[in-house]
Design an enzyme around this catalytic site. Structure first.
Site, PDB file in Angstrom:
ATOM      1  N   SER A   1       0.841  -1.199   0.000  1.00 61.28           N
ATOM      2  CA  SER A   1       0.000   0.000   0.000  1.00 61.28           C
ATOM      3  C   SER A   1       0.878   1.252   0.000  1.00 61.28           C
ATOM      4  O   SER A   1       1.641   1.463  -0.939  1.00 61.28           O
ATOM      5  CB  SER A   1      -0.964  -0.043   1.188  1.00 61.28           C
ATOM      6  OG  SER A   1      -1.954   0.952   1.068  1.00 61.28           O
TER       7      SER A   1
ATOM      8  N   ASP B   1      -9.866  -3.294  -6.291  1.00 64.19           N
ATOM      9  CA  ASP B   1      -9.302  -2.671  -5.096  1.00 64.19           C
ATOM     10  C   ASP B   1     -10.050  -1.365  -4.797  1.00 64.19           C
ATOM     11  O   ASP B   1     -10.064  -0.450  -5.627  1.00 64.19           O
ATOM     12  CB  ASP B   1      -7.817  -2.379  -5.322  1.00 64.19           C
ATOM     13  CG  ASP B   1      -7.106  -1.950  -4.048  1.00 64.19           C
ATOM     14  OD1 ASP B   1      -7.781  -1.466  -3.114  1.00 64.19           O
ATOM     15  OD2 ASP B   1      -5.877  -2.091  -3.976  1.00 64.19           O
TER      16      ASP B   1
ATOM     17  N   HIS C   1      -8.281  -4.965  -1.254  1.00 64.29           N
ATOM     18  CA  HIS C   1      -7.050  -4.273  -0.866  1.00 64.29           C
ATOM     19  C   HIS C   1      -6.310  -5.120   0.166  1.00 64.29           C
ATOM     20  O   HIS C   1      -6.759  -5.293   1.307  1.00 64.29           O
ATOM     21  CB  HIS C   1      -7.395  -2.902  -0.274  1.00 64.29           C
ATOM     22  CG  HIS C   1      -6.198  -2.051   0.008  1.00 64.29           C
ATOM     23  ND1 HIS C   1      -5.430  -1.476  -0.994  1.00 64.29           N
ATOM     24  CD2 HIS C   1      -5.625  -1.671   1.172  1.00 64.29           C
ATOM     25  CE1 HIS C   1      -4.452  -0.782  -0.460  1.00 64.29           C
ATOM     26  NE2 HIS C   1      -4.547  -0.889   0.868  1.00 64.29           N
TER      27      HIS C   1
END
Length: 537
Positions: free
Chosen positions: A296, A429, A458
């Site tokens: 991320s 996502d 995610h």
């Protein structure tokens, strides 16, 4: 015998009540036609013996009218009791009749049949729309050929958990399952002092590996993650089972470390990562290869380091990988603020940022007492963008939050990366819409391959009837790639990397020659810088 004594008008009233929704002809029958009402009663009766007796009692003169009434009543039984098609002379008559017939059929289906049809429909949807082979966006060349040959997971279809395929469900359930089932990791902590006086924590996991030859992977957590985050432990366990050592880089102020300087961290700044990578390289034996993984926002920091420090990164890192990175920060921020479910995830992350700041409130209260940074207002932020606008952008000297997001975005920097980089993203996502993934740019890049699965959410990527916390798609791809790239027992990956770099240099030379052909006044950078770059190549 009793029924024979009842007057005819009473009989007619009884028939009128017993037989609902009869035609006006039947409702207006006279006393002499009371026997025809018995025919109507007969049509609704299931007693074949009584039906036969009543038929024999009818006079021959009433046969034609009996037949007509029987046909009407039989057709009314097929139709639904709630819908009656009468006198349809429009062009839509036939479709309406078909609709009513279908409704009557479906409304009378047993519940188990309905459930069976629903399950069958979902199975068909799952097999067609959910289970798919991942897309590999990469330029045709050595890197793509190596991945297809050496990483078998990329050639197989990704089978998400059958009962959990929605993106937000995958994201939340993956976090809950990993947090409940994965054990707490016993790291060896090292406190690294940085050049500006700040401190970061490096958590080492070296159990079960050869400290002299085992490769090492630096892991960068997400926005507010640290070494005990559930997705970090998932990757650490996968690396441990493959015989690789791991060091988790906890950003400033995270992992239980006291904040020594006012500065925290941001997605566009890679100065701390530069010092960490150089320190880890000095700590490891010379023969141990080094890789890096960012998840991320950690992927944004690692990606910016690979693009801005391209030559330095190639001299230190053998391979890199990023997972669920928000390629275009502008679009990712807009996506996470969409109502309702996405915005709930965004509020959760914004709350985590506020808690991180709350933990070091004493440090910031005195520093920003007379500045335009209102700490109390920042602690009430409900979105990530609001927090970045009021705090992060100002702390790192950006005039506006959009300038910060533009500087952190990766999708236009792939051509500068010279370390083999494998990326894993999901098309659904919630932090990054599919249209923002730089597929076109990756298809022209020699060193970057983006693997895009149809589902996964995610940092989710759950699979199996009941998701296992040990063998997951994300961890399996992580292990396969780094095992081949860092152990490299046959030397094939190193040979592939050299061929990739030759193609990279060739593209750089062509690009520089094209820019040198432009008059100096039109160049964005001085010609001397380009000539120096040409000499280095």
């Amino acid at each position: 015998m009793f029924w024979a004594l009842v007057p005819g008008q009473v009989k007619l009233a009884v028939y009128h009540i017993a037989i609902p929704k009869l035609t006006p002809d039947l409702l207006c029958l006279s006393r002499k036609n009371a026997k025809i009402m018995a025919v109507a009663r007969l049509a609704l009766s299931h007693d074949s013996r009584n039906r036969l007796l009543l038929q024999q009692s009818l006079p021959q003169s009433d046969k034609e009218q009996q037949h007509r009434q029987q046909q009407y009543l039989l057709s009314s039984q097929v139709q639904s009791s709630k819908f009656t098609v009468r006198h349809l002379h429009t062009p839509y008559a036939e479709p309406l009749k078909m609709f009513y017939s279908m409704y009557a059929y479906l409304s009378n289906l047993p519940r188990l049949h309905v459930l069976g049809f629903a399950i069958l429909a979902y199975v068909i949807y799952y097999l067609i729309q959910v289970v798919k082979r991942p897309i590999i966006a990469c330029a045709d060349g050595p890197f793509k050929q190596y991945l297809i040959k050496k990483v078998p997971t990329l050639e197989n279809k990704y089978w998400p958990t059958f009962w959990c395929v929605e993106s937000r469900a995958q994201t939340v359930l993956a976090s809950l399952l990993r947090s409940k089932t994965l054990p707490r990791m016993n790291y060896r902590r090292e406190i690294l002092s940085l050049k500006d006086g700040g401190e970061v924590a490096l958590d080492w996991m070296e159990e079960g590996c050869d400290k002299q030859t085992a490769p090492c992977i630096i892991i960068l957590p997400g926005l507010t993650g640290e070494s005990q985050a559930e997705y970090i432990k998932c990757l650490v366990l996968a690396a441990q089972e493959a015989g690789m050592r791991v060091v988790v880089f906890n950003n400033r102020g995270l992992g239980g470390i006291e904040l020594k300087t006012p500065r925290l961290y941001c997605a566009a700044n890679c100065e701390d990562l530069c010092e960490v990578i150089q320190h880890v390289r000095r700590t490891l034996p010379a023969r141990c290869k080094l890789g890096a993984t960012g998840i991320s926002m950690g992927g944004l920091i690692l990606g910016n380091y690979l693009a801005r420090k391209s030559d330095e990164a190639r001299s230190i890192l053998s391979a890199a990988k990023i997972i669920s990175v928000p390629w275009d920060v502008h679009k990712g921020c807009a996506s996470i603020e969409k109502p309702v479910l996405n915005s709930l995830l965004g509020r959760h992350l914004a709350g985590s940022l506020c808690r991180t700041l709350q933990n070091h409130l004493d440090t910031y209260r005195d520093i920003y007492q007379d500045s335009d940074i209102d700490i109390q207002r920042i602690l009430r932020c409900k979105t990530i963008k609001e927090f970045d606008e009021l705090f992060t952008a100002k702390q790192f000297g950006y005039a506006h939050v959009n300038d910060y997001y533009t500087d952190a975005t990766l999708h236009n920097k792939l051509d500068h990366i010279s370390v083999p980089l494998l990326c894993l993203s999901a098309a659904d996502d919630p932090f990054q819409p599919l249209e923002a993934i730089p597929i076109k740019a990756a298809n022209q890049c020699t060193h970057v391959a983006i693997v895009i699965t149809a589902r996964g959410g995610h940092i989710g990527f759950l699979e199996g009837w009941w998701p296992s916390t040990k063998d997951q798609y994300m961890g399996r791809l992580f292990t396969e790639y780094f095992s081949k790239a860092l152990f490299d027992e046959d030397g094939e990956f190193e040979h592939t990397a050299n061929k990739m770099h030759e193609h990279f240099l060739a593209k750089q030379i062509v690009a520089l020659e094209a820019r040198l052909a432009v008059p100096p006044l039109l160049l964005e950078k001085p010609t001397e810088h380009l000539e120096h770059k040409m000499k280095l190549i």
